[in-house]
Design a protein around this motif. Sequence first.
Motif, PDB file in Angstrom:
ATOM      1  N   LEU A 223       0.830  -1.206   0.000  1.00  0.00           N
ATOM      2  CA  LEU A 223       0.000   0.000   0.000  1.00  0.00           C
ATOM      3  C   LEU A 223       0.859   1.248   0.000  1.00  0.00           C
ATOM      4  CD1 LEU A 223      -2.693  -1.098   2.608  1.00  0.00           C
ATOM      5  CD2 LEU A 223      -3.113  -0.603   0.202  1.00  0.00           C
ATOM      6  N   VAL A 224       1.895   1.231   0.821  1.00  0.00           N
ATOM      7  CA  VAL A 224       2.762   2.401   0.950  1.00  0.00           C
ATOM      8  C   VAL A 224       3.583   2.602  -0.329  1.00  0.00           C
ATOM      9  CG1 VAL A 224       4.788   3.267   2.175  1.00  0.00           C
ATOM     10  CG2 VAL A 224       2.843   2.364   3.458  1.00  0.00           C
ATOM     11  N   ARG A 225       3.986   1.510  -0.928  1.00  0.00           N
ATOM     12  CA  ARG A 225       4.772   1.618  -2.162  1.00  0.00           C
ATOM     13  C   ARG A 225       3.885   2.117  -3.309  1.00  0.00           C
ATOM     14  NH1 ARG A 225       7.096  -2.962  -1.789  1.00  0.00           N
ATOM     15  NH2 ARG A 225       5.661  -4.179  -3.070  1.00  0.00           N
ATOM     16  N   GLY A 226       2.662   1.638  -3.343  1.00  0.00           N
ATOM     17  CA  GLY A 226       1.731   2.080  -4.382  1.00  0.00           C
ATOM     18  C   GLY A 226       2.298   1.878  -5.779  1.00  0.00           C
ATOM     19  N   PRO A 227       2.186   2.903  -6.619  1.00  0.00           N
ATOM     20  CA  PRO A 227       2.667   2.754  -7.998  1.00  0.00           C
ATOM     21  C   PRO A 227       4.181   2.921  -8.114  1.00  0.00           C
ATOM     22  CG  PRO A 227       1.801   4.952  -7.676  1.00  0.00           C
ATOM     23  CD  PRO A 227       1.575   4.222  -6.381  1.00  0.00           C
ATOM     24  N   ASP A 228       4.809   3.289  -7.011  1.00  0.00           N
ATOM     25  CA  ASP A 228       6.223   3.659  -7.089  1.00  0.00           C
ATOM     26  C   ASP A 228       7.081   2.451  -7.429  1.00  0.00           C
ATOM     27  OD1 ASP A 228       5.069   5.922  -6.249  1.00  0.00           O
ATOM     28  OD2 ASP A 228       5.972   5.950  -4.249  1.00  0.00           O
ATOM     29  N   ALA A 229       7.937   2.644  -8.408  1.00  0.00           N
ATOM     30  CA  ALA A 229       8.835   1.576  -8.822  1.00  0.00           C
ATOM     31  C   ALA A 229      10.278   2.003  -8.594  1.00  0.00           C
ATOM     32  CB  ALA A 229       8.589   1.240 -10.283  1.00  0.00           C
ATOM     33  N   GLY A 230      10.474   2.802  -7.575  1.00  0.00           N
ATOM     34  CA  GLY A 230      11.833   3.245  -7.252  1.00  0.00           C
ATOM     35  C   GLY A 230      12.380   4.251  -8.234  1.00  0.00           C
TER      36      GLY A 230
END
Lengths: 510, 432
Positions: free
Chosen positions: A85-92
């Motif tokens: 949930l916290v990462r969401g769409p983020d791919a670094g």
Amino acid sequence: MFAQRFYPDDPLMREPPPLPVPHAHAREINDYFDFFVNTFEVYDRDQIRHHHPAPSDAVNSLGEVPDSAWFTNRIGSGPMSTDELVRGPDAGHDPAAGQWTVISAKNQGITPGLVIRDSAGRKYFLKFDPKSNPEMATAADVIGAKFYYALGYNVPENYIVHFRRERLALDSKSTFKDSAGRKRAMAPRDLDKILDKVPHNREGEYRGMASLTVPGELIGPFRYTGTRSDDPNDIVDHERRRDLRGLYVFCAWLNHTDAKSINSLDSLVDENGLRYVKHYLIDFGDLMGSDSDEPKDPYRGHEFVYQTGPAVTQLLTFGFYAPAWMHADYPHIPAIGNFDYETFDPERWRSNYQNPAFQLRTPGDTYWAAKKVMAFTDDDIRAIVATGQYSDPRASQWATRCLIERRNRIGRAFFRDILPLDHFAVRDGKLVFDDLAVKYGFEGARTYTVQWSVLDNFNSRKTTIPGATTFLVPHSTEPYLAADIQASDPRKTVVVYLRGTQVVGVDRTW
Amino acid sequence: MQPSHHWDHLNEYLESALLQHRAVEWRIVITLMAASVSAPNQQSQSANRLAPQTRAGEIEIAREQKAAAVHPETQLHAEQVLQKIEDEKIMERIFGGVGGWRLKLGGMIVRSGFAAGPEYFRRFADDQVVFRASIRASTRHYYLVETGLDLPHLAQDHAFANFYAVHFNYPSVEYYGPGPNSQKTGRSDYLLEQTSFQTRLGIEPIHRLRLGANGAFLLVNVGPGRDTEYSSTERLYSEAATPGVLYQSNFVQGGGFAVLDLRDKPLLPHRGEFYAAQFTANRALDGPYSFRRLDLEAQQYIPFFNERRTFALRGRIQATDPLSGNRVPFYMQPTLGGDSDLRGFRPFRFYDNASALFQAEYRWQIFYGMEMAVFADAGRVFDRWQDINFRQLRKDYGLGWRFNMSEAVFMRIDAGFSNEGFGVWLKFGNVF
């Protein structure tokens, strides 16, 4: 009708791979046109007036939205960890260390913005908060991306960034649109003037929201009506899509009042060897109590910009009639703006102006969406709010509290419109399910009646099985069985279809 | 009550697609239909042969059908027009903000009629210098030419300067005689033509507080009014009663001002306060018309119901004090009556050496772009500023509609009622 009631691959959980789309032309949607058309030329006015919208589409036989270029089932369809949930769409892909090159900038409006390229060559839109409300819009943009991603939509990667002026460098081809609207080469003083308009801390550090450019070839926003004429995979009128009708509930929950066409984006992407149009939601700076460049006007979320009924009421009553939102008591927390839950009525929430998909929503759509909202636990909400990186703990506490309370109101409202039975399965020869209203404490334990039938899959005709009125699945040689379930309200029924012991379909009435 | 359906839309689409497909195989369909008379089940079985056998197949067929007919997205003509308006910044050109030529509306004396004209507006040197020049004419043949140069951001926004020149020709300005007891039947009119060169220099030591000095050179021409319905002022009123009606002068002005503006949005205020004081010494270059003038104004905005309602209050004192042996020319006296003070009275209904005005409005929002107001005005002119009091005030009341754009009142319509009748005012901009 030549189609079968159920196909062997029902329920379809994922749409088939899209047809290749070699090219599509970019086109704009005019914001004013969108406003006028949707405000004064309401789409399917008769359907709305008579409250008989056409059934929702782009759903499978269970009433769920299958994975597609629009939507991917995430929360509510399976467990999502706090990390996910916290990462969401983020791919670094947060902006890389080193210098950021400013490609272009706008200094119009109250909150300016930059387009930058990081040292890894990635392009971002860098947005800021208004000086009066540090952290408000940037937090909203990041939090919004996390929620919408978890709910199933395609969104950009949004990151909170902190930087000093020295980190920004101008490209030799940087362009700038000045206050007179003229586009010209950008000078360092232009950048300084932009940064003068945004808040910074005592150490001279700026906080911004870096939104990674959506991948692919950008071809403009989608409309909330009709289909894209140049996309062969876009075959369901948007105003009938459950994922767009149900978006109403998500926007209401998050107070995303500016959900309109120009805050969406279609992109021609290359994925898995296929080139096709993928649909994104973008720009969440006006979530919760933020209106991007200022705190949200209290009427937003309660009335359209123009709405004849309330306007006439105000006119005739000389303003002595004051609806509840006029009495809303907001916390004086600059990072929050104007956000509350006391005056929130999920069924009467309003976007800034009419959205055809929202107007045509059915109880089936709002139920589908409410299930997903209710799938967020208090801890989930708290964790996502924390990604907004509020420096004032009161801000994160208030945002969390409002979202929890608003979530509960959504569940209470939309689980009341239908019989909210779900999670059907056959166990030990018995049809089992959850009553979500009971599960979440909105209703006490209740009893149900059931009547089993045999379904003719080719003509959809049901033949009652005498005496089959318990949840035990009756023995039958027919491939398809149907269970009609009711509670106390005969208008609200759920029909569950079985193929053997597999649940292949759910129909609801309201 | 409504059951949910699954991909029904696709079924409709598919049926259409299948019918098209069968148009090609029309002979087969006819054969099937004929056969169905004797064998009803055969039709559905044949149809099923043509129909997809999976849900995914159903979707794929619909996609293929659409793929055969894809075409570029287009905009409706109306949308294209609006897009052009936006791209060319036409609205901004009309209502301000973009450099170059734009339309300028209003800005003339009340009763001038609808006024419009071109304005050239340009910012220079990173917005440090703002130049404007415009010429306007009204439907009643009033004319105005003006130009100005603003330096609003000197000393890092702590100082400002303004240079302004204007020439106007107003052929018919109303005059009813001096004092609070002038008669409505005493209406006359005069021509007022003026050229002035003005400058204003100031500092902003703290945010929202402005202090400064101003100076001006005025060339004034007063003549017979052009409205044939009324007598010209010099025919009805003597120089003794109406100083300056026969003899006129040019003026040199100098003075100072202080403004404290604590309103939330100056052009559409809902809370806060505004205080202004201005002192001006007027030296007549020809004739005994030198005087001093003091203008004081206070505004208070009290919001409630989340700023959807506002009590707006305004008080204003205008006082002149002629130098020994001098008198204040009537065309430079304080006046009351018109669109922004006593709105139930005729424009310039009252002239005298001092005036006091009190206004109260209850404003409520109809919707985002419109407010209404009920208002009451009270005021009076006085022969001497020492006589200013709250007795025997002329009063009116009324109703107003305000149309807002962005953070400003774009246009308002006020209807005021008094014991002398009523006035309806359509103006661009707020009343206060």
